[in-house]
Design an enzyme around this catalytic site. Structure first.
Site, short mmCIF file in Angstrom:
data_model
loop_
_atom_site.label_atom_id
_atom_site.label_comp_id
_atom_site.label_asym_id
_atom_site.label_seq_id
_atom_site.Cartn_x
_atom_site.Cartn_y
_atom_site.Cartn_z
N HIS A 51 6.67 -7.91 4.88
CA HIS A 51 6.46 -6.46 5.08
C HIS A 51 7.78 -5.76 5.39
O HIS A 51 7.83 -4.85 6.22
CB HIS A 51 5.45 -6.23 6.23
N ASP B 81 3.82 -13.10 8.88
CA ASP B 81 2.77 -13.54 7.96
C ASP B 81 2.94 -12.88 6.60
O ASP B 81 3.79 -12.02 6.39
CB ASP B 81 1.39 -13.22 8.54
N GLU B 82 2.12 -13.31 5.65
CA GLU B 82 2.03 -12.74 4.30
C GLU B 82 3.40 -12.64 3.62
O GLU B 82 3.78 -11.60 3.09
CB GLU B 82 1.36 -11.35 4.36
N VAL B 83 4.12 -13.75 3.64
CA VAL B 83 5.44 -13.78 3.02
C VAL B 83 5.77 -15.22 2.64
O VAL B 83 5.35 -16.17 3.30
CB VAL B 83 6.51 -13.22 3.99
#
EC number: 3.2.1.52
Length: 867
Positions: free
Chosen positions: A456, A498-500
């Protein structure tokens, strides 16, 4: 024959000549039967403009003496009292009252009748006639028959009245016994206004008949809940661990002092002083109470609590004083929030004892300002709500792919408008961030900033020209974190994680080690990156076992942006955070989150499109009180009546607070706990969503329902099934279900309802329904056999797009549906077909559901047969 004898004779003639009470006949008496003052007042009443929603106090001099709109701080309250009036006088002018179609009428009449020799039976007939007349002429009006007040002969005045003490009791007993037959609510004022001898308590009168100022304040206290449709006792939320009500009442309106001796409690004493000032009460802070003076005392003391003793408090309310004690100033602050709720009517605080402490030490609320910026004013509003309901962690998500929102003086390019995709140029300065941190501290809230890394972080990449995981990017980030640690006094830094795809396995270990060296505790999302053992994990996805070597914060299925407003309250209320009924060393507590990924037209839409405030209150209840039930569900299970009753009790408190404190704030919620549904199915539709089945046929009597549900929103199957359970145990594709309920209306009227068949997540890029449809499943709803037309969507058929804000896709943020409602029973039938249970893509998941709930429909009875 005297005028009064003529009057009594005429009344007897009227009643003896009446053939039947089944039809209420109008009464017109000669004007010369009434006093000059009566005509002065009555002609004034007829000259005043009609206003909607009036609450009328109707009666004689006792009602006449009340400054009702000022007393209740509400212009809807109207005085229709006339000194010296009798029941026949009220009958004579009742058409003026009925013609206004008031919301409520509070009637108090009769003591003058008895004093003038009218027999109790005749008086009762008049009073029943008044109730029946109002029921016939304005059936939407709620009538309250207040008992005749007691009298007291010790003052030597009004002997014709004060001799009637026993007769008054007899009349009141009949008024109470006949409430159901004449469709009014009986309010017993006689008992609380009586002393031990059954006479009008001398502290409320100076002549034995009429009320003084204390009497009117007490009257307000006694009927406050009925005036505003509230529960008899003030709503306390979150519910205290231990609460015992007593019969005592503390006269708040007479308080003049706050007694406090510890200097460390001076701030809290000043806080309480401000709270009282908002209610028009001027008090002084003193080290010692004045003998006989009602006061509120704050003190530090040893309060035993099994958890979080630093936040515990003990509160006792007697008729002489309010005593609030705690181990710390924070505990006193918590007690003040409860005390404020007990001050509901501004006159008396009900007596009781409270011993209270939180089940979880971490009670958080998160806002994402990276995607949609919020002003300081709006953030403070939410922090104030957090504080009132004892939340103590403000999780502040500052950076995103969309924008970096925190000023970094060393790198001004981070907050340059050209590197932002929304709300360009909007960010928080160093001074504003420091102000916000202090604003939280002043309310015993810890601000937890989140600088999301390395995921993000597209805004960082645009501004700095390098990937955050690169060697150069990590160097920049360490400078940022170093400056951050020097500038801001916060104990935690949330690093995201997260989400990476982790391309540099040393990235997160270096960042966390760097922050730990600077004395900061770290938090990261789980599942996420390679966090070290010391970093607290914030759970956000999937149900399952936790690692006993780690410390956790619960946020699974606590994302308000994915929740329907009504479902949000039921599912959060049912939760068991971290699979525990109370916090411990491994599960600190939970954080409620608002991720409004989709763009909004204005910042307030984050609160309007998401059930933020009702969600916060449900979360406050569960995180403070503890308890809950295993598993994640959408609707309260009807198979467990105790759980239904628990939710009904909670909802009564929730809606009381909604009415009392959120009138001018977005609060998307409507009472739903009294709505029960019978479901029939499954009928195999073979993919034909328009296929019709037996429940649509005229004369369908049904059978034993195949499923049942309680609530305004019923989720048959959640898009995260089976992780989040809906009503159906085994939802099947290509089937049709039907749901039915009914409700009673006292009159033909227009009802306004929330109706919907999908609640678009504010994070998915879901499509708007096509023109002429409720959804893409073919759902329809019938009221009394008539098809309800879907809305005229502002963007019908709009393909989902994160940059296109939602406008009217959700029932709670579009105009309610206005529908004709008939007198008597009204039947609702909902048709719920479904084809595939797999969405056409991940942005359009299938959430098989419907919503039907009244939002401002007065005079209805509970819907369905409550289980």
């Amino acid at each position: 024959m005297t005028v009064m004898r003529k009057f009594v004779f005429l009344l007897l003639f009227l009643f003896l000549g009446s053939a039947s009470w089944a039809q209420v006949k109008p009464v017109k008496l000669e004007d010369n039967l009434f006093s000059t003052y009566h005509h002065q007042r009555a002609t004034l009443f007829r000259s005043l403009p009609h206003t909607p929603g009036d609450i009328i106090f109707l009666g004689n001099s006792i009602s006449d003496g009340g400054e009702w709109s000022e007393l209740f701080a509400d212009s809807r309250l109207k005085n229709r009292g006339i000194s010296g009036d009798v029941s026949a006088g009220v009958m004579h002018r009742l058409d003026e009252v009925a013609g206004r179609k008031p919301a409520k009428v509070f009637l108090l009449i009769g003591t003058n009748d008895l004093a003038q020799g009218i027999a109790p039976d005749s008086l009762l007939k008049n009073l029943f006639w008044i109730a029946d007349y109002l029921q016939e002429k304005t059936p939407g009006t709620q009538v309250y028959m207040q008992s005749i007040l007691p009298v007291n002969d010790q003052f030597g005045k009004f002997g014709g009245h004060t001799r009637n003490g026993e007769v008054i009791k007899q009349v009141n007993a009949q008024l109470q016994a006949n409430a159901g037959a004449h469709t009014y609510t009986y309010l017993d004022l006689h008992t609380p206004f009586s002393d031990n001898a059954g006479k009008l308590d001398s502290k409320y009168t100076n002549d034995g008949l009429h009320l003084n100022g204390d009497g009117y304040m007490f009257w307000k206290h006694l009927v406050y809940d009925e005036v505003f449709d509230l529960e008899p006792k003030p709503a306390v939320l979150p519910a205290p661990q231990q609460l015992e009500w007593t019969e005592a009442a503390f006269p708040l309106y007479r308080v003049r002092s706050i007694v406090v001796q510890e200097e460390g409690l001076r701030v809290e004493a000043e806080r309480l002083k401000s709270i009282l000032a908002e209610r028009g009460l001027a008090v002084q802070i003193k080290p010692k109470a004045v003998a006989g003076e009602p006061h509120i005392a704050l003190a530090l003391a040893k309060i035993e609590a099994p958890h979080q003793a630093e936040e515990a408090y003990a509160l006792e309310v007697t008729k002489e004083k309010v005593q609030l004690q705690a181990n710390t100033a924070h505990g006193i602050f918590n007690g003040l929030q409860t005390l404020t709720q007990l001050m509901r009517d501004g006159t008396f605080i009900p007596g009781g004892k409270i011993l209270d402490w939180p089940a979880f030490g971490w009670r958080g609320y998160m806002v994402d300002v990276g995607r949609n910026f919020q002003t300081m004013e709006m953030l403070k509003e939410q922090i104030d709500v957090m504080a009132k309901y004892k939340l103590n962690i403000f999780h502040f998500h500052l950076t995103e792919d969309i924008a970096w929102r925190l000023e970094v003086p060393r790198y001004p390019q981070l907050t340059a408008p050209e590197h932002m995709m929304r709300n360009k140029g909007a960010y928080y300065t160093v001074a504003e961030m420091q102000e916000l941190i202090q604003y939280c501290k002043d309310r015993y809230i810890t601000l937890v900033p989140e600088i999301d890394m390395p995921g993000h972080s597209a805004a960082f990449t645009r501004a700095m020209g390098v990937d955050m995981q690169s060697e150069e990017g990590l160097a920049y980030l360490k400078n940022i974190l170093n400056d951050f640690s020097d500038t801001y006094d916060v104990p935690y830094v949330h690093i995201g994680g997260d989400e990476v795809k982790i391309t540099n396995p040393d990235f997160l270990p270096q960042v966390t080690a760097w922050l730990h060296e600077r004395g900061k505790k770290t938090i990261g999302w789980d599942p996420g990156g390679n966090l070290d053992q010391a970093t607290i994990r914030q759970l956000w996805m999937k149900e399952g076992a936790t690692n006993p070597d780690h410390t956790y914060i619960e946020s699974r299925h606590l994302y308000l942006n994915h929740m329907d407003p009504l479902e949000a309250v039921t599912t959060i209320f049912s939760r068991q955070f971290g699979d525990r009924v109370e916090g411990d060393g491994k599960v600190l507590g939970a954080t409620l989150c608002v991720w409004n990924d989709r763009n909004v037209l204005q910042q307030e839409d984050v609160l309007r499109l998401n059930p933020v405030y009702p969600g916060i209150l449900a979360f406050a209840e569960r995180s403070w009180k503890g308890g809950g039930h295993p598993g994640w569900i959408t609707n309260i299970p009807v198979s467990q009546p105790t759980r239904v009753q628990e939710f009904q009790e909670f909802e009564r408190r929730l809606t009381d607070l909604q009415a009392s404190y959120f009138k001018d704030m977005p609060f998307p919620y409507a009472a739903q706990a009294d709505i029960s549904w019978k479901l029939f199915g499954p009928y195999k539709n073979k993919g034909d969503l328009s296929a019709t089945f037996a429940p649509e046929k005229k004369g369908f009597k049904g059978r034993k329902p195949d499923a049942q549900a309680v609530g305004g929103t019923v989720v048959l199957r959640h898009f995260w099934d089976p992780l989040v359970r809906g009503v159906l145990e085994k939802p099947a594709e290509n089937t049709t279900w039907y749901a039915t309920t009914r409700f009673w209306s006292e009159t033909d009227t227009t009802g306004h309802f929330w109706i919907g068949f999908q609640d678009l997540s504010r994070s998915y890029n879901s499509d708007t329904p096509a023109s002429g449809t409720w959804d893409d499943r073919g759902s329809v709803l019938f009221l009394n056999g008539k098809l309800v037309t879907p809305p005229m969507w502002k963007r019908a058929g709009q393909k989902g797009n994160a940059e296109i804000p939602l406008l009217d896709e959700g029932y709670s943020y579009r105009e309610p549906v206005a529908l004709p409602v008939k007198k008597g029973w009204n039947t609702v039938l909902v048709k719920l077909p479904v084809g595939s249970l797999k969405g056409k893509d991940w942005q359009n998941p299938v959430k098989w559901m419907f919503t039907f709930v009244p939002v401002d429909f007065k005079g209805r009875k509970p819907m369905g047969d409550i289980l």
